[in-house]
Design an enzyme around this catalytic site. Sequence first.
Site, PDB file in Angstrom:
ATOM      1  N   LYS A 101     -58.159  24.160  50.306  1.00 61.90           N
ATOM      2  CA  LYS A 101     -60.208  23.936  50.861  1.00 61.90           C
ATOM      3  C   LYS A 101     -59.801  24.743  51.496  1.00 61.90           C
ATOM      4  O   LYS A 101     -59.163  24.419  52.203  1.00 61.90           O
ATOM      5  CB  LYS A 101     -59.534  22.627  50.577  1.00 61.90           C
ATOM      6  N   GLY A 238     -61.719  11.202  41.181  1.00 59.12           N
ATOM      7  CA  GLY A 238     -61.160   9.956  40.304  1.00 59.12           C
ATOM      8  C   GLY A 238     -60.267  10.495  39.273  1.00 59.12           C
ATOM      9  O   GLY A 238     -60.541   8.552  39.133  1.00 59.12           O
ATOM     10  N   SER A 260     -55.208  12.709  43.634  1.00 56.99           N
ATOM     11  CA  SER A 260     -54.270  12.448  43.694  1.00 56.99           C
ATOM     12  C   SER A 260     -53.519  11.133  42.245  1.00 56.99           C
ATOM     13  O   SER A 260     -52.524  10.857  42.734  1.00 56.99           O
ATOM     14  CB  SER A 260     -54.801  11.080  44.696  1.00 56.99           C
TER      15      SER A 260
END
Lengths: 317, 204
Positions: A101, A238, A260
């Site tokens: 990123k 998410g 995550s």
Amino acid sequence: MISLVGHQNPLLSRQISGNIDSKTGTILLKRGFAHMLKHGVIMDVTDVNQAQIAEEAGAVAVMVLDKLPIEVRQSGGVARTAGMKIIKDVVNNVSIPVMAKCRIGHISEAVVLENSGVDMIDESEVLTPADESSHIWKWDFTTPFVDGAKNLGQALRRIEEGASMMRTKGEPGTGNVVEAVRHMRAMNQDIAKITYFYNQQDKQELFRISKELNTSYELVVETGRLGRLPVVNFAAGGITTPADAALMMKLGCDGVFVGSGIYKSSDPLERALAIVLATTFHDKVEVVAEAQEMIDEKKSMVGLGDNLDFKMQDRGI
Amino acid sequence: MKKVNIGILGIQGDVEEHVASVESAFREITMDGVVSIVKYPEEIDSINGLIIPGGESTSIGKLSNNDDFQSSIKKKITQGMPVLGTCAGLIFLSNHIIQNSSNTSQKLLGSLDIETERNAFGRQHESFQSEFPIPKFGIDKFMGIFIRAPRIRSIGSNVEILAKLNDDIVAVKQGNIIGTCFHPELSNTVIFHKYLIELVRESL
């Protein structure tokens, strides 16, 4: 087939030595790379060990970060591109593509990443934006870019700037899939509208929509012709469980990014395998159920509710 | 006579591009054929030709690593079902892969007697498109799209060379098996798909 509509910098297709007819960095090669990732899972990793677990689980690529999105939230401060050492370590130790990123609008971080050997650059809202008025002009790069969007206007503007792949923004690091669903639904509804006017050949309406979305008429027409985004579009932000991944595939995503969700759970290897299975075989209830059985909800990351202090998805224009 | 029914291995990769290429090949030769995406063992029976697309060969190998699935594909290829493997599909068809230290153990079908090396033309930054002739199809300039492409390092004595780019073998044929290092599904011609259909028609 690959959509070839979009601006193309003629300087970009440079010839490589040896064969006079060889070209690198063309729109076909950049968008084509993203097409090869379809129906697959791309996993966020922060070290070589995690990258190898991802490869072993069947991930189609890994995304190297300094911190996982939830750690970025927790630590506060400025989030920047990952260190060169860790990027190079991952590049040298897995055989699948490696992404990293850069901050929104940070051209120099992108140049550094292009030189590091990564296969794709994510201009990401997970990092602290470097430019509040402009994203990177991505046609100038040989390395393809993926960008996030929460609606069709953002997606088409990023494609206009040269993004070779899109993903939903969702809300990274929350463990909550609702924002990714919201963004995908919003895009689907707007694409359906454009497709309707395209089929009616109502060019005046398509032109009006292009002004409303602040993008080119040409890209709006191409979206209507295809009935989908002109580049590959993944879910991100998410996704935590196999069922989350299957849900996003059902909504029409071409594949899934997991951040995550994997390494902040206490069953990362099983979860990585299970999410890959559920993504590929999202159309078969038995496989999704089996994948969901491979994980333990008690081991899922706890996640964050909807009372967030700040939303990463509001970054970028 | 049976209808030509081309299956596209739909585990991972650019599956839809191959579906579109086969449809376009059927239109060009005005043939009423069928193209279907194949993901589950029970879907293998009805097809009489197969395409293994581009994608990540490690993912395709792992996810099709269901005993029934891989063995029934392999059996049908051994029995003479024509098959086209592109890029990752070529690696998956091959019987030997040069292991880099980074490679995890990788599942191969082993039907095609060649040795491949993954990403041997370089990473994405080095991905390229280039023109070369394909004498078998009577083509002087075919635009090959090489995306993190594999190299063919050696071939068995029963393997025919279909195309070379400079000194590199980039397309091969071994009986009913065709393999390419590049992506014919991304080119502006569907010559490889038409050739596969021709092989299927001959096999029926």
